[in-house]
Scaffold this motif. Structure first.
Motif, PDB file in Angstrom:
ATOM      1  N   PRO A 206      45.434  30.834  24.092  1.00  0.00           N
ATOM      2  CA  PRO A 206      46.289  31.917  23.124  1.00  0.00           C
ATOM      3  C   PRO A 206      45.003  32.545  22.146  1.00  0.00           C
ATOM      4  O   PRO A 206      43.879  31.981  22.020  1.00  0.00           O
ATOM      5  CB  PRO A 206      47.342  31.143  22.342  1.00  0.00           C
ATOM      6  CG  PRO A 206      46.745  29.804  22.411  1.00  0.00           C
ATOM      7  CD  PRO A 206      45.983  29.626  23.749  1.00  0.00           C
ATOM      8  N   LYS A 218      40.624  36.990  23.241  1.00  0.00           N
ATOM      9  CA  LYS A 218      41.373  36.487  24.209  1.00  0.00           C
ATOM     10  C   LYS A 218      40.387  35.660  25.263  1.00  0.00           C
ATOM     11  O   LYS A 218      39.546  36.359  25.829  1.00  0.00           O
ATOM     12  CB  LYS A 218      42.412  37.187  24.918  1.00  0.00           C
ATOM     13  CG  LYS A 218      43.352  36.527  25.765  1.00  0.00           C
ATOM     14  CD  LYS A 218      44.271  35.773  25.161  1.00  0.00           C
ATOM     15  CE  LYS A 218      45.602  35.249  26.026  1.00  0.00           C
ATOM     16  NZ  LYS A 218      44.737  34.548  27.126  1.00  0.00           N
ATOM     17  N   SER A 220      39.831  32.381  28.535  1.00  0.00           N
ATOM     18  CA  SER A 220      40.296  31.501  29.149  1.00  0.00           C
ATOM     19  C   SER A 220      39.290  30.503  29.954  1.00  0.00           C
ATOM     20  O   SER A 220      37.879  30.602  29.660  1.00  0.00           O
ATOM     21  CB  SER A 220      40.694  32.077  30.529  1.00  0.00           C
ATOM     22  OG  SER A 220      41.661  32.998  30.325  1.00  0.00           O
ATOM     23  N   VAL A 241      48.872  29.039  31.582  1.00  0.00           N
ATOM     24  CA  VAL A 241      48.582  29.696  30.181  1.00  0.00           C
ATOM     25  C   VAL A 241      49.358  28.655  28.925  1.00  0.00           C
ATOM     26  O   VAL A 241      50.202  28.203  29.065  1.00  0.00           O
ATOM     27  CB  VAL A 241      49.425  30.726  30.148  1.00  0.00           C
ATOM     28  CG1 VAL A 241      49.165  31.671  28.919  1.00  0.00           C
ATOM     29  CG2 VAL A 241      49.041  31.830  31.163  1.00  0.00           C
ATOM     30  N   GLU A 243      50.315  28.292  25.568  1.00  0.00           N
ATOM     31  CA  GLU A 243      50.950  29.227  24.307  1.00  0.00           C
ATOM     32  C   GLU A 243      50.565  28.453  23.163  1.00  0.00           C
ATOM     33  O   GLU A 243      50.466  29.214  22.053  1.00  0.00           O
ATOM     34  CB  GLU A 243      52.239  29.402  24.884  1.00  0.00           C
ATOM     35  CG  GLU A 243      52.732  30.028  26.145  1.00  0.00           C
ATOM     36  CD  GLU A 243      54.360  30.346  26.171  1.00  0.00           C
ATOM     37  OE1 GLU A 243      54.963  29.710  25.518  1.00  0.00           O
ATOM     38  OE2 GLU A 243      54.448  31.155  27.106  1.00  0.00           O
ATOM     39  N   LYS A 244      50.331  27.217  23.133  1.00  0.00           N
ATOM     40  CA  LYS A 244      50.146  26.658  21.812  1.00  0.00           C
ATOM     41  C   LYS A 244      48.745  25.671  21.842  1.00  0.00           C
ATOM     42  O   LYS A 244      48.573  25.050  23.191  1.00  0.00           O
ATOM     43  CB  LYS A 244      51.295  25.574  21.545  1.00  0.00           C
ATOM     44  CG  LYS A 244      52.581  26.404  21.304  1.00  0.00           C
ATOM     45  CD  LYS A 244      53.838  25.443  21.075  1.00  0.00           C
ATOM     46  CE  LYS A 244      54.036  24.389  22.218  1.00  0.00           C
ATOM     47  NZ  LYS A 244      55.146  23.682  22.057  1.00  0.00           N
ATOM     48  N   CYS A 248      48.749  27.858  14.830  1.00  0.00           N
ATOM     49  CA  CYS A 248      49.410  28.959  14.832  1.00  0.00           C
ATOM     50  C   CYS A 248      48.393  30.179  14.444  1.00  0.00           C
ATOM     51  O   CYS A 248      47.265  30.039  14.233  1.00  0.00           O
ATOM     52  CB  CYS A 248      50.625  29.232  14.288  1.00  0.00           C
ATOM     53  SG  CYS A 248      50.444  29.165  12.261  1.00  0.00           S
ATOM     54  N   THR A 249      48.948  31.164  14.427  1.00  0.00           N
ATOM     55  CA  THR A 249      48.175  32.286  14.219  1.00  0.00           C
ATOM     56  C   THR A 249      47.614  32.419  12.662  1.00  0.00           C
ATOM     57  O   THR A 249      46.823  33.210  12.148  1.00  0.00           O
ATOM     58  CB  THR A 249      48.843  33.963  14.680  1.00  0.00           C
ATOM     59  OG1 THR A 249      50.159  33.779  13.841  1.00  0.00           O
ATOM     60  CG2 THR A 249      48.833  34.120  16.154  1.00  0.00           C
ATOM     61  N   ASP A 257      49.682  22.533  24.021  1.00  0.00           N
ATOM     62  CA  ASP A 257      49.897  22.480  25.431  1.00  0.00           C
ATOM     63  C   ASP A 257      48.876  22.054  26.270  1.00  0.00           C
ATOM     64  O   ASP A 257      48.904  21.675  27.511  1.00  0.00           O
ATOM     65  CB  ASP A 257      50.560  23.911  26.085  1.00  0.00           C
ATOM     66  CG  ASP A 257      51.376  24.554  25.237  1.00  0.00           C
ATOM     67  OD1 ASP A 257      52.464  23.910  25.147  1.00  0.00           O
ATOM     68  OD2 ASP A 257      51.354  25.782  25.263  1.00  0.00           O
ATOM     69  N   GLU A 298      54.571  36.982  32.328  1.00  0.00           N
ATOM     70  CA  GLU A 298      54.561  37.572  31.200  1.00  0.00           C
ATOM     71  C   GLU A 298      53.384  38.546  30.807  1.00  0.00           C
ATOM     72  O   GLU A 298      53.046  38.720  29.861  1.00  0.00           O
ATOM     73  CB  GLU A 298      54.814  36.692  30.022  1.00  0.00           C
ATOM     74  CG  GLU A 298      56.252  35.918  29.862  1.00  0.00           C
ATOM     75  CD  GLU A 298      56.316  34.857  28.999  1.00  0.00           C
ATOM     76  OE1 GLU A 298      55.322  34.807  28.046  1.00  0.00           O
ATOM     77  OE2 GLU A 298      57.362  34.112  28.875  1.00  0.00           O
ATOM     78  N   GLN A 300      50.362  38.382  31.625  1.00  0.00           N
ATOM     79  CA  GLN A 300      49.104  37.574  31.596  1.00  0.00           C
ATOM     80  C   GLN A 300      48.583  38.034  32.885  1.00  0.00           C
ATOM     81  O   GLN A 300      49.232  38.032  34.093  1.00  0.00           O
ATOM     82  CB  GLN A 300      49.253  36.124  31.473  1.00  0.00           C
ATOM     83  CG  GLN A 300      49.691  35.744  30.111  1.00  0.00           C
ATOM     84  CD  GLN A 300      48.834  36.078  28.963  1.00  0.00           C
ATOM     85  OE1 GLN A 300      47.605  36.172  28.999  1.00  0.00           O
ATOM     86  NE2 GLN A 300      49.340  35.832  27.556  1.00  0.00           N
TER      87      GLN A 300
END
Length: 305
Positions: A206, A218, A220, A241, A243-244, A248-249, A257, A298, A300
């Motif tokens: 994320p 971003k 990976s 992916v 997400e967590k 947080c932001t 995850d 979604e 990605q």
């Protein structure tokens, strides 16, 4: 300047003072490990050489995903050595870092590793490595002879350099910008990588992954196994992916995850971890063509060709 940035600068200054001492206590070395964050961000700003250090939970995740239990390990942009923290003591580790201060920190914190203060892209080795790991600098212009053709930025150069220094069947795991996996300009590199090697997986992180250094680029995890005996053979690729990531932001603690993704990959029959347990050849296995499964949920993306 915000409070977080002032704290980062103060801690780096404290580390620099410690680096001047002739000997350090275990507590001082631990402070250096926890506090030194370098001078830069995730992308080049003209003065920081693209320097940025990977969060510890991400470095641990990379080591687990690759299944490193020993062997020769290369980290060609090692910074202060954060990836070394979770490597087994049986590993023969070589780290390369061009920035003198960061390389000195790595030498102090990880004395068993062979740390070279060099421009990695100019360093050659007589013996290949079992694994190549890291988070290379992003967006730098480099002098490098790209096997994939064309001229690319530092992130592509470091991936190619890592693959070049692996033995056949060796595995690369690097944190890379998503732009490298989708931009049209890098298409020749992606085609070269898939045609000549086995893409093991792509795990998206994320935007808040590097929050604590003030950037939202971003990224990976890209995992590639060197070698392709049969370029026409299809194979499966693992895409996920996260997400967590643990915060947080806004930087507040959350779940992560990463453990769930690791266990999913470790239990997947076609993962290199499972194939290793079964004694299956690491290169010649049946799989599904990665060119057919580039769509991500979604909106990605993983590896666009």
């Amino acid at each position: 300047m915000g409070r977080k940035e002032r704290k980062r600068i103060t801690q780096n200054e404290q580390v620099r003072e410690l680096l001047e001492k002739e000997s350090l206590t275990d507590e001082e070395i631990q402070f250096i490990k926890q506090s030194y964050s370098g001078i830069g961000g995730l992308v080049r700003t003209g003065w920081d050489n693209g320097q940025f250090f990977t969060p510890e939970n991400v470095t641990e995740f990379v080591i687990k995903m690759l299944g490193i239990e020993g062997g020769r390990i290369l980290e060609p942009s090692c910074g202060s050595g954060g990836f070394f923290e979770h490597l087994p003591s049986t590993c023969d580790v070589v780290g390369i870092e061009i920035m003198s201060e960061a390389s000195k920190v790595a030498q102090i914190c990880y004395p068993k590793a062979n740390i070279l203060q060099e421009d990695a892209l100019q360093v050659t080795f007589d013996e290949p490595f079992d694994y190549c790991i890291g988070n290379p600098p992003f967006g730098l212009k480099v002098d490098f002879d790209f096997a994939s053709g064309g001229k690319f930025k530092s992130e592509v150069a470091f991936v190619e350099y890592g693959l070049r220094n692996l033995k056949d069947g060796g595995i690369l795991g690097m944190v890379v910008p998503d732009s490298m996996l989708a931009n049209k300009k890098e298409t020749p590199f992606r085609k070269w990588a898939i045609e000549n090697n086995r893409l093991l997986g792509v795990i998206g992180f994320p935007t808040q992954t590097f929050f604590h250094s003030g950037t939202s680029v971003k990224t990976s995890l890209l995992m590639i196994q060197k070698g392709r005996e049969n370029p026409n053979e299809d194979y499966d690729v693992f895409f996920a992916v996260a997400e967590k990531i643990g915060w947080c932001t806004r930087g507040n603690p959350t779940d992560s995850d990463l453990d769930a993704i690791y266990h999913e990959y470790a239990s997947w029959p076609q993962s290199h971890l499972n194939r290793r347990k079964r004694g299956v050849d690491p290169i010649v296995v049946p799989f599904q063509n990665p060119l057919d499964i580039i769509e991500m949920p979604e909106g990605q993306y993983a590896l666009a060709l």
